[in-house]
Design an enzyme around this catalytic site. Structure first.
Site, short mmCIF file in Angstrom:
data_model
loop_
_atom_site.label_atom_id
_atom_site.label_comp_id
_atom_site.label_asym_id
_atom_site.label_seq_id
_atom_site.Cartn_x
_atom_site.Cartn_y
_atom_site.Cartn_z
N HIS A 192 61.62 15.73 -5.34
CA HIS A 192 61.48 17.20 -5.30
C HIS A 192 61.05 17.66 -3.90
O HIS A 192 59.95 18.18 -3.69
CB HIS A 192 60.44 17.59 -6.34
CG HIS A 192 60.47 19.03 -6.75
ND1 HIS A 192 60.38 20.06 -5.86
CD2 HIS A 192 60.59 19.59 -7.97
CE1 HIS A 192 60.42 21.21 -6.52
NE2 HIS A 192 60.55 20.95 -7.81
N GLU A 294 66.63 18.95 -3.72
CA GLU A 294 66.05 17.88 -4.54
C GLU A 294 67.12 16.93 -5.06
O GLU A 294 67.76 17.21 -6.08
CB GLU A 294 65.31 18.52 -5.72
CG GLU A 294 64.37 19.65 -5.34
CD GLU A 294 63.96 20.53 -6.54
OE1 GLU A 294 64.00 20.04 -7.68
OE2 GLU A 294 63.62 21.70 -6.32
O1 G6P Z 1 56.22 24.15 -10.98
P1 G6P Z 1 56.84 22.78 -11.04
O2 G6P Z 1 56.61 22.08 -12.34
O3 G6P Z 1 56.40 21.94 -9.87
O4 G6P Z 1 58.39 22.97 -10.91
C1 G6P Z 1 58.95 23.62 -9.81
C2 G6P Z 1 60.46 23.73 -9.96
O5 G6P Z 1 61.01 22.44 -9.99
C3 G6P Z 1 62.45 22.38 -9.99
O6 G6P Z 1 62.96 22.84 -8.79
C4 G6P Z 1 63.03 23.15 -11.15
O7 G6P Z 1 64.43 23.26 -11.05
C5 G6P Z 1 62.41 24.52 -11.23
O8 G6P Z 1 62.86 25.13 -12.44
C6 G6P Z 1 60.91 24.45 -11.21
O9 G6P Z 1 60.37 25.75 -11.26
#
Ligand code: G6P
Length: 320
Positions: A192, A294
């Site tokens: 990520h 990601e």
């Molecule tokens: O807030 P988190 O659990 O770290 O996730 C952050 C983000 O991760 C990814 O990019 C997903 O596609 C998003 O939908 C999500 O909002």
């Protein structure tokens, strides 16, 4: 009990040999930093094996990290490169194996063990100190550092090895998942990465033209990318694509992301409202200075039988 990493002595210059990379731990053993003789560095938090900093030779940071990110192990790190395993996003209700897991699984909320370091010459040019350094981290179902919530929700025997390799001009992160259980298990993997940019309104993302994607901000509808991507509002897309993805700003290529065995790329920017809603996202207008690209395998499931392994990697190169 929290496992203490093996504390390596720094690699130091030996007379007659070029300077070597240095690897050091913070006093509380929570962070490991590797620095090349030419000044590039990475810092990895053992919590999540999260890369929280990647600097070039002029100490310019390449990853975005929220100023409110928790680095004390109380919640996943908002920024850097959190690791997503064994499920991406909210677990699908119709997938029994992962349905009790927290969003993005437990790899990012477990304390990993430092397994060791290795160095090698990247280009054979000893005069310029063109060396690379690799840090290896491990997490298994038997580890003391495994997030108890993950252990309870996903009762399989597994082993993860995560390697972070710093070269002068690129960073590679690679994950190997091994099934040590008698039963098969399904998993998803994603890195990520929060890239740092100066002004998101000048950023273009290329390499995804004609690729299909799931648009998570439009009822998860499936669409086809046409041309370059510009970020002009909340963006949350899961692309299925081969080939490198480049991130440019003002016409200059900042990053080229290549992938090995990871068929998806998520492009995410929370924009104004979503950033406001995240307590650990600071400054609130920080969405202007970041872009998540990601690489992952999240479109379906990697099903690993007993003894099987899955390996995926990303390399983020500076420039073209
Ligand atoms: O807030 P988190 O659990 O770290 O996730 C952050 C983000 O991760 C990814 O990019 C997903 O596609 C998003 O939908 C999500 O909002």
């Amino acid at each position: 009990m929290v496992e203490r990493p093996n504390k390596p002595s720094s690699l130091v210059a030996t007379p007659g040999l070029p300077p070597q990379p240095t690897v050091n731990f913070s006093d509380d053993n929570s962070l490991v930093t590797a620095t090349l003789p030419t000044g590039e560095s990475i810092t990895v938090l053992l919590y999540g094996a999260t890369v929280i900093s990647w600097k070039d030779s002029s100490s310019t940071e390449k990853l975005w990290l929220s100023s409110a990110a928790k680095l004390d192990g109380t919640k996943p790190v908002r920024g850097g490169i959190p690791l997503v395993f064994p499920v991406f996003g909210p677990p699908p209700a119709d997938h029994a194996q992962t349905s009790s897991l927290p969003q993005h699984g437990f790899a990012r909320t477990s304390r990993w063990e430092f397994l060791g370091k290795s160095t090698s010459e990247s280009s054979g040019d000893q005069q310029t100190g063109d060396l690379s350094v690799k840090l290896d981290f491990g997490l298994s179902s038997a580890a003391d550092g495994l997030d108890p919530k993950g252990k309870a929700a996903w009762p399989f025997k597994f082993n993860l090895i995560y390697s972070v390799t710093l070269n002068r001009r690129d960073l590679t992160t690679s994950l190997v998942v091994t099934n040590d259980d008698e039963r098969a298990f399904d998993c998803q993997v994603l890195m990520h990465t929060y890239l740092k940019v100066k002004d998101i309104t000048n950023v273009t993302i290329s390499g995804l033209d004609s690729s299909s994607y799931v648009d998570k901000v439009d009822a998860a509808s499936t669409k086809t990318q046409s041309g370059e991507i510009r970020i002009e509002g909340e963006t949350d897309r899961v692309y299925t694509a081969d080939g490198p993805v480049t991130v440019s700003e003002g016409g200059k290529t900042l990053f080229t992301v290549t992938r090995d065995n990871l068929s998806n790329v998520v492009v995410w920017n929370p924009w104004v409202e979503k950033a406001k809603g995240m307590g650990d996202f600071e400054p609130k207008d920080g969405y202007r200075e970041m872009l998540c690209v990601e690489p992952g395998s999240v479109g379906g499931w990697q099903t690993l039988e007993k003894g099987d392994a899955f390996e995926g990697a990303q390399t983020i190169a500076l420039g073209a």
